[in-house]
Design a protein around this motif. Structure first.
Motif, PDB file in Angstrom:
ATOM      1  N   VAL A  30      11.619   7.698   1.245  1.00 26.57           N
ATOM      2  CA  VAL A  30      11.645   9.116   0.880  1.00 26.57           C
ATOM      3  C   VAL A  30      10.804   9.260  -0.373  1.00 26.57           C
ATOM      4  CG1 VAL A  30      13.081  11.072   0.206  1.00 26.57           C
ATOM      5  CG2 VAL A  30      13.952   9.403   1.854  1.00 26.57           C
ATOM      6  N   ARG A  31       9.727  10.001  -0.259  1.00 33.57           N
ATOM      7  CA  ARG A  31       8.770  10.097  -1.357  1.00 33.57           C
ATOM      8  C   ARG A  31       9.342  10.901  -2.527  1.00 33.57           C
ATOM      9  NH1 ARG A  31       3.776   8.833  -1.351  1.00 33.57           N
ATOM     10  NH2 ARG A  31       3.723   8.740   0.925  1.00 33.57           N
TER      11      ARG A  31
ATOM     12  N   GLU B 170       0.841  -1.189   0.000  1.00 34.26           N
ATOM     13  CA  GLU B 170       0.000   0.000   0.000  1.00 34.26           C
ATOM     14  C   GLU B 170       0.878   1.242   0.000  1.00 34.26           C
ATOM     15  OE1 GLU B 170      -2.650  -0.227   3.311  1.00 34.26           O
ATOM     16  OE2 GLU B 170      -3.212  -2.296   2.874  1.00 34.26           O
ATOM     17  N   LEU B 171       0.478   2.220  -0.759  1.00 36.74           N
ATOM     18  CA  LEU B 171       1.254   3.452  -0.900  1.00 36.74           C
ATOM     19  C   LEU B 171       0.351   4.648  -0.614  1.00 36.74           C
ATOM     20  CD1 LEU B 171       4.159   4.191  -1.684  1.00 36.74           C
ATOM     21  CD2 LEU B 171       3.395   4.423  -4.045  1.00 36.74           C
ATOM     22  N   PRO B 172       0.039   4.876   0.670  1.00 40.67           N
ATOM     23  CA  PRO B 172      -0.877   5.971   1.026  1.00 40.67           C
ATOM     24  C   PRO B 172      -0.249   7.336   0.762  1.00 40.67           C
ATOM     25  CG  PRO B 172       0.065   4.960   2.988  1.00 40.67           C
ATOM     26  CD  PRO B 172       0.501   4.118   1.834  1.00 40.67           C
ATOM     27  N   GLU B 173      -1.085   8.323   0.671  1.00 48.46           N
ATOM     28  CA  GLU B 173      -0.625   9.673   0.326  1.00 48.46           C
ATOM     29  C   GLU B 173       0.233  10.302   1.415  1.00 48.46           C
ATOM     30  OE1 GLU B 173      -0.791  11.491  -2.389  1.00 48.46           O
ATOM     31  OE2 GLU B 173      -1.725   9.845  -3.484  1.00 48.46           O
TER      32      GLU B 173
ATOM     33  N   LYS C  67       7.537  10.487 -11.731  1.00 46.50           N
ATOM     34  CA  LYS C  67       6.549   9.622 -12.353  1.00 46.50           C
ATOM     35  C   LYS C  67       6.181   8.466 -11.417  1.00 46.50           C
ATOM     36  CE  LYS C  67       8.166  10.633 -17.027  1.00 46.50           C
ATOM     37  NZ  LYS C  67       8.714  10.068 -18.291  1.00 46.50           N
ATOM     38  N   PRO C  68       4.968   7.918 -11.607  1.00 52.38           N
ATOM     39  CA  PRO C  68       4.548   6.791 -10.749  1.00 52.38           C
ATOM     40  C   PRO C  68       5.546   5.648 -10.730  1.00 52.38           C
ATOM     41  CG  PRO C  68       2.684   7.615 -11.997  1.00 52.38           C
ATOM     42  CD  PRO C  68       3.884   8.352 -12.512  1.00 52.38           C
ATOM     43  N   ALA C  69       6.140   5.324 -11.889  1.00 53.83           N
ATOM     44  CA  ALA C  69       7.079   4.210 -11.949  1.00 53.83           C
ATOM     45  C   ALA C  69       8.250   4.422 -10.998  1.00 53.83           C
ATOM     46  CB  ALA C  69       7.595   4.034 -13.375  1.00 53.83           C
ATOM     47  N   GLN C  70       8.696   5.674 -10.848  1.00 46.88           N
ATOM     48  CA  GLN C  70       9.791   5.964  -9.925  1.00 46.88           C
ATOM     49  C   GLN C  70       9.366   5.721  -8.479  1.00 46.88           C
ATOM     50  OE1 GLN C  70      10.415  10.016 -11.701  1.00 46.88           O
ATOM     51  NE2 GLN C  70      12.565   9.455 -11.415  1.00 46.88           N
ATOM     52  N   ARG C  71       8.169   6.169  -8.157  1.00 50.07           N
ATOM     53  CA  ARG C  71       7.646   5.978  -6.798  1.00 50.07           C
ATOM     54  C   ARG C  71       7.478   4.492  -6.495  1.00 50.07           C
ATOM     55  NH1 ARG C  71       2.273   8.652  -6.059  1.00 50.07           N
ATOM     56  NH2 ARG C  71       2.656   8.130  -3.872  1.00 50.07           N
ATOM     57  N   TYR C  72       6.940   3.737  -7.457  1.00 54.71           N
ATOM     58  CA  TYR C  72       6.743   2.303  -7.247  1.00 54.71           C
ATOM     59  C   TYR C  72       8.080   1.597  -7.015  1.00 54.71           C
ATOM     60  CZ  TYR C  72       2.120   3.274  -9.245  1.00 54.71           C
ATOM     61  OH  TYR C  72       0.876   3.786  -9.502  1.00 54.71           O
ATOM     62  N   ALA C  73       9.067   1.927  -7.818  1.00 54.75           N
ATOM     63  CA  ALA C  73      10.377   1.286  -7.693  1.00 54.75           C
ATOM     64  C   ALA C  73      11.012   1.605  -6.349  1.00 54.75           C
ATOM     65  CB  ALA C  73      11.288   1.732  -8.835  1.00 54.75           C
ATOM     66  N   GLN C  74      10.900   2.864  -5.934  1.00 53.18           N
ATOM     67  CA  GLN C  74      11.491   3.252  -4.655  1.00 53.18           C
ATOM     68  C   GLN C  74      10.751   2.599  -3.488  1.00 53.18           C
ATOM     69  OE1 GLN C  74      11.065   7.311  -3.338  1.00 53.18           O
ATOM     70  NE2 GLN C  74      13.167   7.340  -2.557  1.00 53.18           N
ATOM     71  N   ALA C  75       9.422   2.513  -3.575  1.00 51.39           N
ATOM     72  CA  ALA C  75       8.636   1.918  -2.500  1.00 51.39           C
ATOM     73  C   ALA C  75       8.934   0.428  -2.350  1.00 51.39           C
ATOM     74  CB  ALA C  75       7.150   2.133  -2.760  1.00 51.39           C
ATOM     75  N   THR C  76       9.021  -0.294  -3.465  1.00 51.67           N
ATOM     76  CA  THR C  76       9.299  -1.726  -3.388  1.00 51.67           C
ATOM     77  C   THR C  76      10.712  -1.981  -2.854  1.00 51.67           C
ATOM     78  OG1 THR C  76       9.942  -1.729  -5.726  1.00 51.67           O
ATOM     79  CG2 THR C  76       7.688  -2.369  -5.206  1.00 51.67           C
ATOM     80  N   GLU C  77      11.655  -1.135  -3.249  1.00 52.74           N
ATOM     81  CA  GLU C  77      13.022  -1.282  -2.743  1.00 52.74           C
ATOM     82  C   GLU C  77      13.061  -1.023  -1.241  1.00 52.74           C
ATOM     83  OE1 GLU C  77      16.936  -2.311  -2.909  1.00 52.74           O
ATOM     84  OE2 GLU C  77      15.474  -2.409  -4.536  1.00 52.74           O
ATOM     85  N   ALA C  78      12.321  -0.009  -0.784  1.00 51.32           N
ATOM     86  CA  ALA C  78      12.292   0.313   0.645  1.00 51.32           C
ATOM     87  C   ALA C  78      11.617  -0.789   1.457  1.00 51.32           C
ATOM     88  CB  ALA C  78      11.564   1.642   0.865  1.00 51.32           C
ATOM     89  N   ALA C  79      10.700  -1.526   0.822  1.00 47.96           N
ATOM     90  CA  ALA C  79       9.958  -2.565   1.540  1.00 47.96           C
ATOM     91  C   ALA C  79      10.741  -3.857   1.700  1.00 47.96           C
ATOM     92  CB  ALA C  79       8.644  -2.856   0.820  1.00 47.96           C
TER      93      ALA C  79
END
Length: 368
Positions: free
Chosen positions: A236-237, A203-206, A241-253
């Protein structure tokens, strides 16, 4: 080894864990390394090893040769709730640091118990692991492939489950199109042959860090046996682009995968234990159609080894549907029922198994 014998062994481990009587355990530990961070990591590991104590040393070596203590210690940061630096100094070519750490002894004990049991178990369930996108804020499944793979590695390599890593395995199941989900897992389980699904969601809440969510569901009856939610510690948000956020979020997880998987596996073990320890066995749905002596069929099932009890849901004429509890695993029970029918003189019948649902029909009607 049966589950009941296995958990009798596990009780020995549980006795050793009586040292963990409180939820927090204060430990002073020193670590050294080539720099401050490495020295701190070493001190955290030492703190966890001290908290584990010598009382469980004899139980640490498991059948596969893996040291459960080392496995836990290598993920030590997840068990240290807080720490303060007592002293630190630079050395010639390195660094040393001494900390006063608070170790979560309850979680530590639970995880040691879980890992010890998992490493000693045989015939672990077969898991289908995939990513889902149930909410508007979820990371899309296509962006979750690296994280799903990490989850699959933990369940497969660390805990010895038989794993279907869906992003990797999907090429082998060309008839299953689109994204995997629970409904498809149930529909196509005659091909997949999985016992449980592990649904991985990020989940990637605002206004908050991502949350890793693991949900474990038994395919045979869609029973949810485990659910774990673990917030991502560092993120770190990006405003790109969404793809950048998704990649960073999955790496952080990724650092949270191990602990989330341990908790999910622990709940699975607890559930499997409770099924047997409460005398219920594993629950099955059995259906018999067009059998001339249906009452005799019902009686014969009680003579199958592993039988616990049964409950007839519907019976009329030559047909019967029942709930059947047994300590046998699905494949073993399926063969035993087939053999039981032949033992009472039933030679011509068709049978099929879908998870814990088994159907038997006299002779060979079309469409069965």
């Amino acid at each position: 080894m049966s589950f009941l014998k296995l958990y009798a062994k596990a009780a020995v481990i549980s006795l050793a864990l009586l040292l963990f009587a409180s939820s927090a355990f204060a430990v002073e530990a020193t670590g050294e390394g080539i720099d401050r961070q490495q020295a701190l990591n070493s001190a955290l590991r030492s703190a966890v090893e001290i908290a584990l104590g010598t009382a469980i040393a004899s139980d640490s070596i498991v059948e596969s040769g893996v040291l459960v203590r080392d496995e836990i210690a290598s993920h030590s940061k997840g068990y240290v709730t807080s720490y303060k630096v007592i002293s630190e100094s630079a050395l010639e070519g390195g660094y040393t640091i001494t900390i006063d750490a608070m170790v979560d002894s309850t979680v530590l004990g639970d995880d040691f118990n879980t890992l010890s049991i998992l490493q000693k178990m045989s015939n672990l369930p077969r898991l289908l692991i995939f990513a889902s996108e149930t909410g508007f804020s979820s990371v899309p499944p296509e962006a979750m492939k690296p994280l799903v793979h990490d989850v699959a590695q933990v369940f497969g390599e660390k805990f010895r489950f038989e794993v279907i890593d869906w992003p990797i395995a999907r090429a082998s199941y060309s008839s299953i199109e689109g994204q995997m989900n629970l409904e498809k897992a149930v529909k196509y389980n005659s091909q997949l042959k999985a016992d449980y699904v592990v649904d991985v969601e990020l989940e990637l809440p605002e206004a908050a860090n991502p949350v890793l969510h693991l949900s474990v569901v038994r395919i045979s009856d869609k029973l949810k046996v485990a659910e774990v939610r673990r917030p991502v510690e560092k993120y770190v948000r990006l405003s790109g682009k969404p793809a950048q956020r998704y990649a960073q979020a999955t790496e952080a997880a990724k650092p949270e995968v191990y602990w989330a998987a341990v908790r999910a596996a622990g709940k699975m073990v607890e559930y499997m234990e409770s099924e047997l320890d409460r005398g219920k066995g594993f629950r099955y749905e059995l259906a018999f159609t067009a059998f001339p002596e249906i009452e005799r069929v019902g009686r014969s099932l009680e003579d199958i080894p592993g039988f616990v009890r049964s409950e007839v849901k519907r019976r009329n004429g030559k047909n019967m549907e029942m709930v059947y509890w047994s300590t046998l695993r699905p494949e073993a029970l399926f063969k035993r029922v087939q053999g039981s029918l032949k033992d009472i003189g039933v030679e011509k019948f068709k049978s099929k198994m879908d998870g814990r649902s088994m159907k038997f029909r006299w002779e060979n009607p079309e469409g069965f």
